[in-house]
Motif scaffolding. Sequence first.
Motif, PDB file in Angstrom:
ATOM      1  N   GLU A 113       0.754  -1.218  -0.003  1.00 46.72           N
ATOM      2  CA  GLU A 113      -0.012  -0.122  -0.254  1.00 46.72           C
ATOM      3  C   GLU A 113       1.086   1.329  -0.135  1.00 46.72           C
ATOM      4  OE1 GLU A 113      -3.020   0.104   3.200  1.00 46.72           O
ATOM      5  OE2 GLU A 113      -3.658  -1.928   2.556  1.00 46.72           O
ATOM      6  N   GLY A 114       0.470   2.143  -0.716  1.00 47.41           N
ATOM      7  CA  GLY A 114       1.215   3.614  -0.701  1.00 47.41           C
ATOM      8  C   GLY A 114       1.613   3.857  -2.111  1.00 47.41           C
ATOM      9  N   HIS A 115       1.810   5.244  -2.410  1.00 51.34           N
ATOM     10  CA  HIS A 115       2.351   5.592  -3.680  1.00 51.34           C
ATOM     11  C   HIS A 115       3.749   5.475  -3.862  1.00 51.34           C
ATOM     12  CE1 HIS A 115       2.933   8.452  -7.000  1.00 51.34           C
ATOM     13  NE2 HIS A 115       3.892   8.914  -6.480  1.00 51.34           N
ATOM     14  N   MET A 116       4.249   4.977  -5.041  1.00 56.06           N
ATOM     15  CA  MET A 116       5.737   4.537  -5.437  1.00 56.06           C
ATOM     16  C   MET A 116       6.026   5.801  -6.096  1.00 56.06           C
ATOM     17  SD  MET A 116       5.516   0.662  -6.217  1.00 56.06           S
ATOM     18  CE  MET A 116       7.077   0.673  -7.053  1.00 56.06           C
ATOM     19  N   ALA A 117       7.270   6.056  -6.225  1.00 57.29           N
ATOM     20  CA  ALA A 117       8.044   7.135  -7.007  1.00 57.29           C
ATOM     21  C   ALA A 117       9.400   6.976  -7.064  1.00 57.29           C
ATOM     22  CB  ALA A 117       7.648   8.610  -6.170  1.00 57.29           C
ATOM     23  N   LEU A 118      10.015   8.011  -7.712  1.00 58.91           N
ATOM     24  CA  LEU A 118      11.555   7.864  -7.922  1.00 58.91           C
ATOM     25  C   LEU A 118      12.191   9.178  -7.341  1.00 58.91           C
ATOM     26  CD1 LEU A 118      11.879   6.532 -11.738  1.00 58.91           C
ATOM     27  CD2 LEU A 118      12.275   5.220  -9.469  1.00 58.91           C
ATOM     28  N   LEU A 119      13.412   8.910  -6.714  1.00 50.43           N
ATOM     29  CA  LEU A 119      14.109   9.944  -6.269  1.00 50.43           C
ATOM     30  C   LEU A 119      15.389   9.924  -6.941  1.00 50.43           C
ATOM     31  CD1 LEU A 119      15.108  12.178  -3.982  1.00 50.43           C
ATOM     32  CD2 LEU A 119      15.657   9.967  -2.730  1.00 50.43           C
ATOM     33  N   LYS A 120      15.708  11.097  -7.517  1.00 53.74           N
ATOM     34  CA  LYS A 120      17.038  11.332  -8.301  1.00 53.74           C
ATOM     35  C   LYS A 120      18.001  11.734  -7.317  1.00 53.74           C
ATOM     36  CE  LYS A 120      19.370  13.020 -12.298  1.00 53.74           C
ATOM     37  NZ  LYS A 120      19.583  13.644 -13.483  1.00 53.74           N
TER      38      LYS A 120
END
Length: 186
Positions: A113-120
Amino acid sequence: MPPIQDPPEATGQREAWRKHPRLATLTASLLFTGVAALFASLALATVTPTLSVSHNSMLNKTIVVDGRGRTLYALSPETVHRLLCKSRTCLEVWRPLTVRSRAVKLHAAGGVEGHMALLKRSDGQLQVTLRGLPLYRFSGDSAKGQANGDGIKSFGGRWHVVPAKPAQAPPPAMSPPSAPSPSYGY
């Protein structure tokens, strides 16, 4: 209407196959293998999730793991806006979960559960985040199911396994019931 004829190169190829049946078998086998490999790679690319869940019997918790089943960690109080694990030493012990490019489709299996994203990161690597937490693997874990990094205090915080579901906030504290106001019948 005249009969449809094969082009000369097709006729010559068919003639070569008649003379050398092994060539026909080899050609068909290579073609089949190439098509099968293409479909297998496409299936693997679409099926393998970036994140999955696993019940860790050692911790008796359902936690987030990477596509290979390795335990994932977060560092409290680190956030995407305030990275604490930046030194070479930290990154050798706590390896960021990364992807090769922004074109990679992030996929979480059921239960995450939860939002996945990318961090540069400053070195250009694209680190996967979940619920705003940068995700890491611990170098002290050598197999699936291990969670040897849980609870370690280092690099400005405390490392913890990432739960499959976000921690629920405690219910608001209830104030004690107020006593009824005395009523004077004047």
